[in-house]
Every structure is written in C-alpha cells, then in structure tokens.
Write a protein that holds these residues in place. Sequence first.
Motif, PDB file in Angstrom:
ATOM      1  N   ALA A 200      -6.934 -13.129  13.913  1.00  8.21           N
ATOM      2  CA  ALA A 200      -6.540 -12.866  12.525  1.00  8.21           C
ATOM      3  C   ALA A 200      -7.375 -11.732  11.942  1.00  8.21           C
ATOM      4  CB  ALA A 200      -6.710 -14.140  11.693  1.00  8.21           C
ATOM      5  N   GLY A 201      -8.678 -11.717  12.257  1.00 10.71           N
ATOM      6  CA  GLY A 201      -9.526 -10.636  11.774  1.00 10.71           C
ATOM      7  C   GLY A 201      -9.100  -9.294  12.326  1.00 10.71           C
ATOM      8  N   ARG A 202      -8.742  -9.267  13.623  1.00 14.02           N
ATOM      9  CA  ARG A 202      -8.283  -8.018  14.207  1.00 14.02           C
ATOM     10  C   ARG A 202      -6.983  -7.551  13.585  1.00 14.02           C
ATOM     11  NH1 ARG A 202      -8.316  -8.299  20.619  1.00 14.02           N
ATOM     12  NH2 ARG A 202      -7.470  -6.212  20.185  1.00 14.02           N
ATOM     13  N   THR A 203      -6.126  -8.483  13.170  1.00 15.98           N
ATOM     14  CA  THR A 203      -4.861  -8.122  12.537  1.00 15.98           C
ATOM     15  C   THR A 203      -5.074  -7.599  11.133  1.00 15.98           C
ATOM     16  OG1 THR A 203      -3.774  -9.842  13.831  1.00 15.98           O
ATOM     17  CG2 THR A 203      -2.570  -8.950  11.942  1.00 15.98           C
ATOM     18  N   LEU A 204      -6.045  -8.161  10.409  1.00 10.09           N
ATOM     19  CA  LEU A 204      -6.272  -7.756   9.028  1.00 10.09           C
ATOM     20  C   LEU A 204      -6.972  -6.412   8.920  1.00 10.09           C
ATOM     21  CD1 LEU A 204      -7.360 -11.123   7.354  1.00 10.09           C
ATOM     22  CD2 LEU A 204      -5.222  -9.870   7.014  1.00 10.09           C
ATOM     23  N   LYS A 205      -7.770  -6.030   9.915  1.00  9.08           N
ATOM     24  CA  LYS A 205      -8.528  -4.783   9.812  1.00  9.08           C
ATOM     25  C   LYS A 205      -7.636  -3.566   9.593  1.00  9.08           C
ATOM     26  CE  LYS A 205     -12.743  -6.108  12.256  1.00  9.08           C
ATOM     27  NZ  LYS A 205     -13.593  -5.878  13.450  1.00  9.08           N
ATOM     28  N   PRO A 206      -6.537  -3.373  10.375  1.00  8.66           N
ATOM     29  CA  PRO A 206      -5.668  -2.216  10.092  1.00  8.66           C
ATOM     30  C   PRO A 206      -5.050  -2.259   8.711  1.00  8.66           C
ATOM     31  CG  PRO A 206      -5.221  -3.124  12.273  1.00  8.66           C
ATOM     32  CD  PRO A 206      -6.106  -4.104  11.573  1.00  8.66           C
ATOM     33  N   VAL A 207      -4.722  -3.464   8.237  1.00  7.76           N
ATOM     34  CA  VAL A 207      -4.143  -3.592   6.897  1.00  7.76           C
ATOM     35  C   VAL A 207      -5.150  -3.167   5.844  1.00  7.76           C
ATOM     36  CG1 VAL A 207      -3.152  -5.203   5.239  1.00  7.76           C
ATOM     37  CG2 VAL A 207      -2.628  -5.433   7.685  1.00  7.76           C
ATOM     38  N   ILE A 208      -6.392  -3.586   6.008  1.00  7.58           N
ATOM     39  CA  ILE A 208      -7.433  -3.212   5.046  1.00  7.58           C
ATOM     40  C   ILE A 208      -7.659  -1.706   5.063  1.00  7.58           C
ATOM     41  CG2 ILE A 208      -9.875  -3.478   4.504  1.00  7.58           C
ATOM     42  CD1 ILE A 208      -9.707  -6.334   5.564  1.00  7.58           C
ATOM     43  N   ARG A 209      -7.674  -1.124   6.274  1.00  2.00           N
ATOM     44  CA  ARG A 209      -7.861   0.322   6.352  1.00  2.00           C
ATOM     45  C   ARG A 209      -6.729   1.074   5.676  1.00  2.00           C
ATOM     46  NH1 ARG A 209      -9.999  -0.737  11.669  1.00  2.00           N
ATOM     47  NH2 ARG A 209      -7.936  -0.396  12.560  1.00  2.00           N
ATOM     48  N   ARG A 210      -5.481   0.616   5.881  1.00  4.53           N
ATOM     49  CA  ARG A 210      -4.352   1.286   5.231  1.00  4.53           C
ATOM     50  C   ARG A 210      -4.412   1.123   3.719  1.00  4.53           C
ATOM     51  NH1 ARG A 210      -1.449  -0.769   9.763  1.00  4.53           N
ATOM     52  NH2 ARG A 210      -0.770  -2.566   8.510  1.00  4.53           N
ATOM     53  N   ALA A 211      -4.807  -0.071   3.244  1.00  6.41           N
ATOM     54  CA  ALA A 211      -4.926  -0.288   1.802  1.00  6.41           C
ATOM     55  C   ALA A 211      -6.021   0.599   1.203  1.00  6.41           C
ATOM     56  CB  ALA A 211      -5.224  -1.765   1.524  1.00  6.41           C
ATOM     57  N   TRP A 212      -7.125   0.746   1.921  1.00  4.97           N
ATOM     58  CA  TRP A 212      -8.209   1.602   1.413  1.00  4.97           C
ATOM     59  C   TRP A 212      -7.771   3.065   1.390  1.00  4.97           C
ATOM     60  CZ3 TRP A 212     -12.350   1.431  -1.359  1.00  4.97           C
ATOM     61  CH2 TRP A 212     -13.287   2.457  -1.297  1.00  4.97           C
ATOM     62  N   ALA A 213      -7.010   3.483   2.418  1.00  2.00           N
ATOM     63  CA  ALA A 213      -6.513   4.858   2.430  1.00  2.00           C
ATOM     64  C   ALA A 213      -5.539   5.088   1.272  1.00  2.00           C
ATOM     65  CB  ALA A 213      -5.837   5.163   3.772  1.00  2.00           C
ATOM     66  N   TRP A 214      -4.691   4.098   1.018  1.00  2.00           N
ATOM     67  CA  TRP A 214      -3.767   4.232  -0.117  1.00  2.00           C
ATOM     68  C   TRP A 214      -4.528   4.279  -1.431  1.00  2.00           C
ATOM     69  CZ3 TRP A 214      -2.553   1.551  -4.542  1.00  2.00           C
ATOM     70  CH2 TRP A 214      -1.365   1.896  -5.158  1.00  2.00           C
ATOM     71  N   TRP A 215      -5.575   3.449  -1.549  1.00  2.00           N
ATOM     72  CA  TRP A 215      -6.404   3.419  -2.763  1.00  2.00           C
ATOM     73  C   TRP A 215      -7.011   4.795  -3.039  1.00  2.00           C
ATOM     74  CZ3 TRP A 215      -8.270  -0.443  -6.228  1.00  2.00           C
ATOM     75  CH2 TRP A 215      -9.387  -0.076  -6.974  1.00  2.00           C
ATOM     76  N   ARG A 216      -7.537   5.438  -1.994  1.00  2.00           N
ATOM     77  CA  ARG A 216      -8.175   6.733  -2.170  1.00  2.00           C
ATOM     78  C   ARG A 216      -7.159   7.835  -2.431  1.00  2.00           C
ATOM     79  NH1 ARG A 216     -13.458   7.122  -0.447  1.00  2.00           N
ATOM     80  NH2 ARG A 216     -13.154   9.339  -0.015  1.00  2.00           N
ATOM     81  N   GLY A 217      -5.899   7.633  -2.017  1.00  2.00           N
ATOM     82  CA  GLY A 217      -4.903   8.677  -2.209  1.00  2.00           C
ATOM     83  C   GLY A 217      -4.097   8.544  -3.483  1.00  2.00           C
ATOM     84  N   HIS A 218      -4.181   7.425  -4.219  1.00  2.00           N
ATOM     85  CA  HIS A 218      -3.405   7.217  -5.457  1.00  2.00           C
ATOM     86  C   HIS A 218      -4.343   6.727  -6.560  1.00  2.00           C
ATOM     87  CE1 HIS A 218      -0.489   6.957  -2.164  1.00  2.00           C
ATOM     88  NE2 HIS A 218       0.424   7.390  -3.034  1.00  2.00           N
ATOM     89  N   ARG A 219      -5.290   7.568  -6.918  1.00  2.00           N
ATOM     90  CA  ARG A 219      -6.285   7.160  -7.906  1.00  2.00           C
ATOM     91  C   ARG A 219      -5.681   6.953  -9.286  1.00  2.00           C
ATOM     92  NH1 ARG A 219     -11.778  10.708  -6.728  1.00  2.00           N
ATOM     93  NH2 ARG A 219     -12.267   9.755  -4.695  1.00  2.00           N
ATOM     94  N   THR A 220      -4.691   7.759  -9.622  1.00  2.00           N
ATOM     95  CA  THR A 220      -4.096   7.638 -10.968  1.00  2.00           C
ATOM     96  C   THR A 220      -3.423   6.282 -11.144  1.00  2.00           C
ATOM     97  OG1 THR A 220      -3.754  10.032 -11.064  1.00  2.00           O
ATOM     98  CG2 THR A 220      -2.479   8.663 -12.598  1.00  2.00           C
ATOM     99  N   LEU A 221      -2.631   5.877 -10.156  1.00  4.82           N
ATOM    100  CA  LEU A 221      -1.968   4.575 -10.239  1.00  4.82           C
ATOM    101  C   LEU A 221      -2.978   3.436 -10.214  1.00  4.82           C
ATOM    102  CD1 LEU A 221       1.101   5.143  -7.873  1.00  4.82           C
ATOM    103  CD2 LEU A 221       1.034   5.217 -10.379  1.00  4.82           C
ATOM    104  N   VAL A 222      -4.019   3.592  -9.406  1.00  7.71           N
ATOM    105  CA  VAL A 222      -5.041   2.548  -9.327  1.00  7.71           C
ATOM    106  C   VAL A 222      -5.767   2.404 -10.658  1.00  7.71           C
ATOM    107  CG1 VAL A 222      -7.216   1.906  -8.228  1.00  7.71           C
ATOM    108  CG2 VAL A 222      -5.328   2.772  -6.844  1.00  7.71           C
ATOM    109  N   ASP A 223      -6.129   3.527 -11.276  1.00 13.77           N
ATOM    110  CA  ASP A 223      -6.818   3.465 -12.572  1.00 13.77           C
ATOM    111  C   ASP A 223      -5.908   2.898 -13.662  1.00 13.77           C
ATOM    112  OD1 ASP A 223      -9.111   4.493 -11.467  1.00 13.77           O
ATOM    113  OD2 ASP A 223      -8.667   6.567 -12.006  1.00 13.77           O
ATOM    114  N   LEU A 224      -4.615   3.224 -13.578  1.00 11.27           N
ATOM    115  CA  LEU A 224      -3.676   2.654 -14.549  1.00 11.27           C
ATOM    116  C   LEU A 224      -3.570   1.140 -14.366  1.00 11.27           C
ATOM    117  CD1 LEU A 224      -1.686   3.244 -16.821  1.00 11.27           C
ATOM    118  CD2 LEU A 224       0.098   3.547 -15.081  1.00 11.27           C
ATOM    119  N   ALA A 225      -3.559   0.690 -13.113  1.00 12.89           N
ATOM    120  CA  ALA A 225      -3.525  -0.753 -12.871  1.00 12.89           C
ATOM    121  C   ALA A 225      -4.818  -1.416 -13.339  1.00 12.89           C
ATOM    122  CB  ALA A 225      -3.292  -1.021 -11.382  1.00 12.89           C
ATOM    123  N   PHE A 226      -5.934  -0.701 -13.195  1.00 12.12           N
ATOM    124  CA  PHE A 226      -7.217  -1.253 -13.611  1.00 12.12           C
ATOM    125  C   PHE A 226      -7.278  -1.473 -15.127  1.00 12.12           C
ATOM    126  CE2 PHE A 226     -11.572  -0.503 -15.119  1.00 12.12           C
ATOM    127  CZ  PHE A 226     -12.247  -1.492 -14.437  1.00 12.12           C
TER     128      PHE A 226
END
Length: 410
Positions: free
Chosen positions: A6-32
């Motif tokens: 399960a940990g090995r499966t979640l790691k790629p998901v976390i990496r993709r979520a972090w990459a999306w977070w860094r690439g869409h700062r405006t949407l993230v700040d609006l959600a914040f």
Amino acid sequence: MAPFEAGRTLKPVIRRAWAWWRGHRTLVDLAFVSPLLFLSITSARYYTEPGPAATSRPIPEQLCIPLVLALLLPLALRRRWPVGVFSWIAGLSFLQWLLDLTIIPANMGVLVALYTVAANCSFRWALAAGLVGELGAVMAAWRYTVHPADRKYTVVMLSAVVAGIWILGVYISTRRAYMRSLEERAVRAERERDTQVQIARAAERARIARELHDVVAHNVSVIVVQADGASYAIDTDRERAKKALEAISATGRLALAEMRRLLGVLREEDDAGSYAPQPGVAQLSDLVEQVRSSGLPLDFQVEGVPVELPPGMQLAVFRIVQEALTNTLKHGGPGVSAQVRLHYGDEAIEVTVTDDGRGAAAEGDGLGHGLAGMRERAAMYGGEVHAGPRAGGGYRVVARLPLREEAKSA
C-alpha cells in the motif's frame, strides 16, 4: 493489500499530487482562503446592521459582499505578487478604517498577506510589511475596542498576533534560504567529487603512460640490440644468432605481459582481475641480467645496509635504473659498457648509472620523456635527478631519494 504494498502504491500518488500543487499555486491559494471567504460571506448580514455596543458604523448592505471579495480574492495571487497583494489589502483596510466602517472577518486577509511577504520577500520588504501590520493593529485596537480601558490589552494582543505571524514568515524564509544553500552545497560537493575523480583518473592514466613508456622503450631497445647482433652473426655464428633470437622472443613476451598488466588497469568494466605486483629493488638483478643478455657489459653494485623501502619508492628506483640503461642502449653507441651503483645511506638512497658511450655526442630523437619521467618519480618522494654527459666521456644519471623515518627504522 499488505501495508508495504500500500505504501508503494501511495508514493506515486503523493508525488503526482505534490507536482500538481507546485504547478497550480493560484488554485491552491484560492482553495486555502475559501474557508475564510465562506465565513465572511455567510456572516455578512451581521455587519450590515448596528450592534448593541457598536463602536463604528455598519457596512452598507450593497457594499459588504464586494468588500469581502476585494479583501480575499487577491490572496489567490499572493505568492505571485506578495507585495502588491499586501498593499492592496492593507490599503482597503485603511480606507475602511478612515470611513469608520466596522471590522469584518475578511480583514484577517491582511495577516495572510503579511505572512506571504515575510516568507517570500527580502528582509527589507518583510520589515516594512511588519511595521505596517503593527500600525494597523494599533489603529484597529484604538477604534474598535468597546471599552476604552481595554485598549492597551487589545493593542498588546493584536500586536502579539501580528508579531507572531511576521516571525513565522521570516523563519520560513530563513529556512528556505538555508535549504537552498544546502542543496547548492550538495550540488557543489558532488561536482567537486566528480572533478576529483576525473583528476584521479587522469593522474592514474598519466602514471600508466609513464609505466608504458618505460616498459616499451626498454624492451624495444633490448630487442633492437639483439636483432642487430643476430643479423651480424647469422652467417658467421649461428649459435650466437640463435641465442639472440631467443632473447628477442623472451623480451617480447615480457614486454607483452607487462603491457597487458598495465593496460588491464584501464579496464572499467572488470575491476576484479588480479594483476602482478609492481617491480621493485629485488627485481633489479633480473633487469641487469636482461641487459647483459642483450650484449651490454654491465657492472651492478649495492653499497651500504639495505633498508625496507615503500613499494612506490622501490618502483621509482627500478624505473629510474631501467630508463637510464635504456638510454645507454639507444644512444651509447658500439662497444659501450655501463655501471649501476645502488648506495643506501643514512639519510637517502642514491642511484648512479654511468656509461662510457658517446655522452655529449649522442643525438636524441626528441620524442622521449625518459628524463622528465625520472625527475617526476624522484620528486614524488622529495628526491631529485641529475643527468648529463661526463667530463671524460660517457653519460651519468644520479638520483637521490630521501629516506623516511619508517624506512630507516625498518
């Protein structure tokens, strides 16, 4: 599914979520900022009517929602333009204070903008934003405190909040700078390590090149001398010619074996091969016999009390003698004889190779690196090499290598 899988499966998901977070700062700040926006909009009607203990005028109903949006929506761009967003929100709050309009939850956006400036801008801008925030805290406490006697406590409380947020932002900025410096240092260290590896490889290849020069030059010189002797004796003395050819065969095999050993060091794919040890002082006798068999009369003497030398120094002594005798074979001329003297002193070991050949009359081809190689080998151990024609004819090579304390004691 096992926890490990399960940990090995979640790691790629976390990496993709972090990459999306860094690439869409405006949407993230609006959600914040959306919870504060929702709270301000749903409670807007409470600030359009005067309260029982109101200290300022209520906000007009048609102005309340636009004011909330104007205070909070710019926070979606706070990391792109931190100073501009802070100036806009602080300016609106100051205008609200001038118009004596009541304070609303959306005014907390100025604290978010203050943190952004402190965390993402230079210390000069962070200090300016902190002073503006502190001034706003004093002004808000002065106007919006219900009881005048409680103003000083309100000032202290709001100032502590502003100072805490400002310090947190400066700390985050300092930590980011520190992490960047660590990353740069790691990159620099890795680059320096690669450079050192390349330098070490270049030095090793230079050493092998010197070894190959000594091996090839010496053995080829012996082969040439033996071949000349065989060509002269093949019609008159077949037995002598046969011995010369046998010497050529043995010398060629020895040269091939040494070249194979040295070139084997350059193989990068197979580091597990075992190679013969480097020659040392003990192999000088074999070298002398090889040179004698080539037809060069040679006298070998050892003086003093022999001491145990480091392997590298032994190799240097061997190569210096080998190179000097090679030069004698190449440039000494017909009827030349040589002498090798190895003297163990109290402070140094001295190697002297002399011959009675052409000396200053010998012509070099200008392609050799023997003398430079001898000097480099001696310099590695703090020694020196002097070479030149003798006054009475012939050539002399004198090498002096200081003995270390460990060699003396041994």
